[in-house]
Design a protein around this motif. Structure first.
Motif, short mmCIF file in Angstrom:
data_model
loop_
_atom_site.label_atom_id
_atom_site.label_comp_id
_atom_site.label_asym_id
_atom_site.label_seq_id
_atom_site.Cartn_x
_atom_site.Cartn_y
_atom_site.Cartn_z
N ASN A 164 5.35 2.02 7.61
CA ASN A 164 5.17 1.61 6.22
C ASN A 164 3.68 1.46 5.93
N ILE A 203 3.92 -2.36 0.09
CA ILE A 203 4.15 -1.03 0.67
C ILE A 203 4.18 0.03 -0.43
N PRO A 206 6.86 4.29 2.04
CA PRO A 206 7.84 3.79 3.01
C PRO A 206 7.77 4.59 4.30
#
Length: 226
Positions: A164, A203, A206
């Motif tokens: 991430n 984030i 991903p």
């Protein structure tokens, strides 16, 4: 437990002579320097590069271009790297120009599995040469094909073991799009942290898009504008 942390040698083993390589960055800012320097040391060449620009002659991806390691470049401009311009004039570098917004959308399209995009940018100019057109209603569009690569290399500020990614301010630029469009994506990061340390709201990319993470040994793009 999934652990995507790798070494520079493992990352370089995924990048071979003649492959198509997509890179994140804008004028060198956001290029992954450790991977790029490793590619030079390993003498990787005959690349097809896809990214925003040709960088600067001695910074980031510009070093790969300036050393004649690239056979084709797909980019929005090469004006910041006069060596790239000379290579193109001399017939030693094939350059496919794509308007910046169109280029970003072509990369995004590749990342999400689309075949291409429709745009009216370039109609009536050299941009439309050799491209298919489509008439929708009374408006004409160019069909711009999606872009993908064998390997995508990106730079990020921080990652966990799952891959991430969190980016550093403007160094984020094209990196999130590029990360999506590689068959194998390698992220070079300034800091690797344990699982759970990154707030999910931070984030941007991903980990599902990232195949390998390596720790950076330097950030020469910080001096791109000096």
């Amino acid at each position: 437990m999934i652990n995507k942390i790798g070494s520079l040698d493992e990352a370089l083993s995924k990048i071979s002579d003649g492959c198509t390589l997509m890179f994140g960055g804008f004028g060198g800012v956001g290029n992954p320097p450790t991977i790029i320097n490793g590619m030079i040391e390993k003498d990787i060449k005959n690349l097809t590069l896809i990214g925003n620009d040709a960088g600067f002659p001695h910074i980031g991806i510009g070093k790969i271009v300036s050393q004649g390691r690239v056979k084709k470049l797909i980019a929005s401009h090469i004006g910041s790297n006069p060596v790239a311009g000379q290579l193109m004039v001399d017939g030693k570098l094939e350059v496919e120009f794509s308007p910046q917004g169109t280029l970003a959308e072509r990369i995004r399209a590749g990342g999400v599995g689309l075949g291409g995009i429709l745009t009216d940018i370039g109609i009536g100019s050299i941009i439309e040469d050799g491209k298919e057109k489509l008439l929708i209603g009374e408006k004409e569009y160019l069909i711009e094909t999606a872009l993908t690569a064998d390997v995508a290399i990106v730079s990020a500020k921080k990652s966990d073991y799952y891959g991430n990614l969190v980016y550093e301010t403007s160094a984020r630029n094209t990196n999130p799009l590029v990360a999506m469009a590689g068959a194998f994506t390698i992220a070079e990061v300034d800091k690797i942290v344990p699982l759970g340390e990154i707030d999910p709201s931070e984030i941007v990319t991903p980990g599902i898009y990232v195949d390998m993470v390596i720790e950076s040994k330097g950030v020469d793009w910080r001096w791109a504008w000096e």
